[in-house]
Design a protein around this motif. Structure first.
Motif, PDB file in Angstrom:
ATOM      1  N   GLY A 104       8.816 -49.784 -10.032  1.00  7.98           N
ATOM      2  CA  GLY A 104       9.163 -50.438 -11.142  1.00  7.98           C
ATOM      3  C   GLY A 104       8.735 -51.595 -11.629  1.00  7.98           C
ATOM      4  N   SER A 105       8.294 -52.519 -11.068  1.00  6.56           N
ATOM      5  CA  SER A 105       7.535 -53.622 -11.415  1.00  6.56           C
ATOM      6  C   SER A 105       6.314 -52.978 -11.995  1.00  6.56           C
ATOM      7  N   GLY A 116       6.547 -51.503 -15.171  1.00  7.17           N
ATOM      8  CA  GLY A 116       6.910 -52.664 -16.416  1.00  7.17           C
ATOM      9  C   GLY A 116       5.729 -53.314 -16.803  1.00  7.17           C
ATOM     10  N   THR A 172      10.088 -47.467 -15.791  1.00  2.00           N
ATOM     11  CA  THR A 172      10.562 -48.820 -15.101  1.00  2.00           C
ATOM     12  C   THR A 172      11.967 -48.687 -14.779  1.00  2.00           C
TER      13      THR A 172
END
Length: 404
Positions: A185-186, A189, A92
């Motif tokens: 990245g989202s 996460g 992330t």
């Protein structure tokens, strides 16, 4: 005795149900890779470093190689849950840094983000061993195939969002390839959060190599274990060739005039080959043995490389699909074999990442000097190496008297 039979089946269903967060996290990770690292070669071109188009993938692979042994040892010592959670969290952060590096034109920052994404992959790619450990040996190919089937869903979800990603790129005044890192990245996460909800069915057994219990062995120690060298050869060949062609074919497509949506469709075909047939290849390998996977994988990988050298976008599409399916067969076979050796999983994975890193770096130079067809023909020859692994697996069957 017949009345006792349903109990193991019920237990198996419960165990597979507990794997849902793991499978979902892996699907999100594949989606993150689809919208970010696969297209990193194009970003390097936009940053003014076209001759180093393979560098991000090389850094990703080298970082994964360096981290795989660490994460393997961590999971042996502290469990799969902690190791996988940390790996997704690291990815992330790396994806976010990569986004800002690309958007702001800061090439070193972009490459740092790519390196962190690679280090994360060295950890979360070992989720396949957690899935395989959760079922009996004769069902491990099926469990690995199911994990791959979930991965294709995550990838297709992201490629289906190509238009929204393009609109988001316009809103953020950047390119779709760069904004893909923010989206990736989202996804990673969310995958890290899913790991907090996951309870492993069982942890990897305490294993020893050369007397070193619950720690990552060196390459020399790992390769002294019978069966590891030939398995590592197949995994390293499949991983190296797949990553090399997967990373550099989009650049060829871009140079041929294909737009982002068309390249996304190309990647979708590749992901379909990699993961979409796990429901078939996993049970097939369980039934017929890993030799079939090695031979089939070698044939398809070689055919993919030869097809990639042909002109036209149609040839590229077929090549990417064959590349994915060939990797699937060799990778599932090798991964199933490695479930017998928990202590060497991280080290052996690291070898595959080293091969991939060398392939993308040298491949970029080879394309710049001699053209893409030269790279493709070289890959076609190297793709035959898993045939040796198939031969060695046959010798083990003859000695042990049981399927590999």
């Amino acid at each position: 005795m017949s009345k006792a039979a349903p109990a193991p089946m019920a237990a198996s269903r419960i165990q597979l149900g507990r794997l849902v967060p793991l499978y979902a996290a892996q699907a999100l990770a594949t989606g993150a890779t689809t919208v970010s690292t696969i297209l990193a070669s194009i970003i390097m071109g936009t940053l003014g470093f076209g001759t180093l188009s393979g560098l991000p993938s090389t850094l990703i692979s080298v970082s994964a190689a360096l981290s795989a042994g660490f994460f393997g040892a961590l999971m042996l010592r502290s469990g799969r849950k902690l190791g996988l959670t940390l790996a997704f969290a690291l990815g992330t952060l790396g994806a976010v840094l990569g986004f800002f590096g690309g958007k702001l034109g800061l090439t070193p920052l972009f490459l740092v983000g790519a390196s962190m994404m690679g280090a994360a992959q060295g950890g979360y790619q070992q989720a396949r061993y957690a899935a395989a450990e959760s079922v009996p040996d004769n069902k491990r190919g099926t469990a690995l195939g199911a994990l791959m089937l979930m991965s294709v869903l995550g990838s297709f979800l992201m490629t289906g969002f190509s238009r929204p990603i393009e609109r988001l790129a316009v809103a953020l005044n950047t390119t779709p390839e760069i904004v893909g890192w923010l989206v990736g990245g989202s996804l990673l996460g969310v995958a890290a959060l899913l790991m907090l909800l996951w309870t492993p069915v069982r942890e990897p057994a305490a294993a020893s190599v050369a007397g070193a219990t619950r720690k990552a062995p060196s390459f020399s120690e790992a390769f002294r274990v019978p069966g590891v060298r030939s398995t590592a050869l197949a995994l390293a060949t499949a991983q190296g060739l797949m990553v090399t062609l997967m990373s550099l074919t989009p650049l060829r497509a871009h140079n041929m005039g294909m737009d982002h949506t068309s390249i996304a469709a190309l990647i979708s075909g590749h992901i379909l080959g990699m993961f979409g047939f796990g429901w078939l290849t996993g049970p097939l390998i369980d039934r017929l043995g890993v030799r079939v996977g090695y031979v089939g994988g070698a044939a398809l990988l070689s055919a993919a490389a030869l097809t990639a050298a042909q002109p036209g976008t149609g040839a590229l599409g077929l090549s990417m699909f064959l590349l994915g399916l060939g990797w699937n067969l060799a990778f599932v076979s090798g991964s199933k074999s490695l479930t017998r050796f928990p202590a060497v999983q991280g080290v052996t994975d690291g070898l595959g990442y080293i091969t991939a890193g060398a392939g993308t770096l040298l491949g970029g130079f080879l394309i710049a000097r001699s053209g893409f067809p030269t790279l493709a023909y070289t890959c076609a020859v190297l793709a035959l190496l898993p045939l040796f692994s198939a031969w060695r697996a046959g010798k083990r069957i003859a000695l042990d008297g049981k399927p590999a």
